[in-house]
Design an enzyme around this catalytic site. Structure first.
Site, short mmCIF file in Angstrom:
data_model
loop_
_atom_site.label_atom_id
_atom_site.label_comp_id
_atom_site.label_asym_id
_atom_site.label_seq_id
_atom_site.Cartn_x
_atom_site.Cartn_y
_atom_site.Cartn_z
N GLU A 158 95.39 -43.64 108.82
CA GLU A 158 93.52 -44.73 108.31
C GLU A 158 92.61 -43.59 108.83
O GLU A 158 93.34 -41.95 109.28
CB GLU A 158 93.85 -44.85 109.52
CG GLU A 158 94.58 -46.07 109.87
CD GLU A 158 94.14 -47.27 108.81
OE1 GLU A 158 93.72 -47.50 107.68
OE2 GLU A 158 94.33 -48.90 109.20
N ASN A 181 89.55 -48.35 102.29
CA ASN A 181 89.33 -47.70 103.68
C ASN A 181 89.64 -46.47 102.86
O ASN A 181 89.49 -44.90 103.77
CB ASN A 181 89.50 -47.81 104.98
CG ASN A 181 91.12 -47.80 104.96
OD1 ASN A 181 91.62 -47.62 104.84
ND2 ASN A 181 91.61 -48.31 106.04
N ASP A 202 106.21 -46.03 105.15
CA ASP A 202 105.50 -46.41 106.78
C ASP A 202 106.42 -48.02 106.99
O ASP A 202 106.86 -48.89 105.74
CB ASP A 202 103.88 -46.72 106.52
CG ASP A 202 103.56 -47.49 105.02
OD1 ASP A 202 103.98 -48.40 104.31
OD2 ASP A 202 102.44 -47.59 105.12
N HIS A 215 93.11 -45.10 103.09
CA HIS A 215 94.38 -44.33 103.60
C HIS A 215 94.93 -44.47 102.35
O HIS A 215 94.80 -45.14 101.56
CB HIS A 215 94.40 -45.58 104.98
CG HIS A 215 95.51 -46.92 104.26
ND1 HIS A 215 95.31 -48.08 105.23
CD2 HIS A 215 95.82 -47.60 103.20
CE1 HIS A 215 95.69 -49.17 104.56
NE2 HIS A 215 95.94 -48.72 103.91
P1 PGA Z 1 97.83 -53.20 98.53
O1 PGA Z 1 98.01 -52.01 99.80
O2 PGA Z 1 98.19 -53.14 97.20
O3 PGA Z 1 98.06 -54.29 99.73
O4 PGA Z 1 96.05 -53.06 98.09
C1 PGA Z 1 97.41 -50.66 99.31
C2 PGA Z 1 97.14 -49.83 100.94
O5 PGA Z 1 97.25 -50.12 101.26
O6 PGA Z 1 97.92 -48.50 100.48
#
Ligand code: PGA
Length: 244
Positions: A142, A135, A67, A137
């Site tokens: 999302e 959350n 992404d 994702h």
């Molecule tokens: P993070 O992000 O490693 O900064 O917690 C993980 C994600 O959103 O996939």
């Protein structure tokens, strides 16, 4: 899903780095899907160190990141820049083998289509590394009433933007509202998936992903449908699993 639990995040990163390097040595043309975020930083550190120590040859490897923010670069760091600093500058990847979504493309829809074509032309992703959002994702897929199957323009939840302020001078209003992301089917098409989760704030999402129903309100739960998923967790992220 296979769950591998580690006492420390550093041990998890070291084990996965050793595994990935073994794959590169066995399959020099490996196609690796990569993730950004704070979780994989230890992994990239281990890959840098092991690559230097063992003289690992990345010249035939292809990487595809999950992404990218729309419009970033002018207001904060792109994920592309993060990857350059964390990994790409330290290994002998061929620049032409580094595949990324361009969040500054004039036609974002066409850019998403281009990415799907690139993945197909490479013969698909051999192993996809994932993090997981608080959350639930994966990539920037999302939670919602339905999930986008393919690479698409994603609207980010405020909580997701808040967790990315570290790339945008700590200012949530600077974090773009839109991003480009591989879709759920794009991810599930990878031949193997390795998801990393560390820290207590991921425990609820990890538990739902493994033990809950498959639901678009917890996008990572879709991975239950995949035949080859390894979930690598530290003790804190495993803290809510019923079988510990
Ligand atoms: P993070 O992000 O490693 O900064 O917690 C993980 C994600 O959103 O996939």
């Amino acid at each position: 899903m296979r769950v591998q639990r580690f006492e420390q995040a550093a041990a998890l990163a070291s084990a996965l780095a050793a595994d990935l390097i073994g794959r590169i040595q066995r399959t020099p043309r490996l196609v690796i899907g990569l993730a950004t975020g704070r979780t994989p930083m230890l992994l990239y550190r281990e890959l840098r160190l092991k690559t230097a120590a063992q003289g690992v040859d990345w010249s035939l490897v292809h990487t595809l990141n999950l992404d990218e923010f729309v419009g970033a670069g002018a207001v904060g760091q792109r994920y592309r820049d993060f990857m350059q600093e964390e990994l790409f500058a330290h290994v002998n990847l061929d620049e032409r083998h580094i595949h990324f979504l361009d969040g500054r493309a004039a036609d974002l829809g066409a850019e998403c289509d281009r990415y799907e074509r690139t993945i197909a032309e490479l013969g698909g992703i051999d192993v996809q590394i994932l993090g997981i959002g608080v959350n639930g994702h994966i990539g920037f897929n999302e939670p919602g009433i339905a999930l986008h199957p393919r690479t698409h323009v994603a609207r980010l939840e405020l909580s997701t933007r808040a967790r990315n302020t570290w790339l945008f001078d700590g200012a949530v209003e600077r974090v773009p509202e839109l991003a480009l992301s591989m879709g759920i089917e794009t991810i599930v098409d990878a031949r193997e998936i390795v998801l990393l989760a560390t820290g207590a704030e991921k425990a609820e999402a990890v538990q739902g992903m493994i033990e809950g129903p498959v639901t678009p309100t917890l996008p990572a739960s879709v991975l239950q449908r995949h035949k080859s998923v390894t979930v690598m967790v530290d003790g804190d992220a495993a803290g809510r699993l019923s079988r510990r």
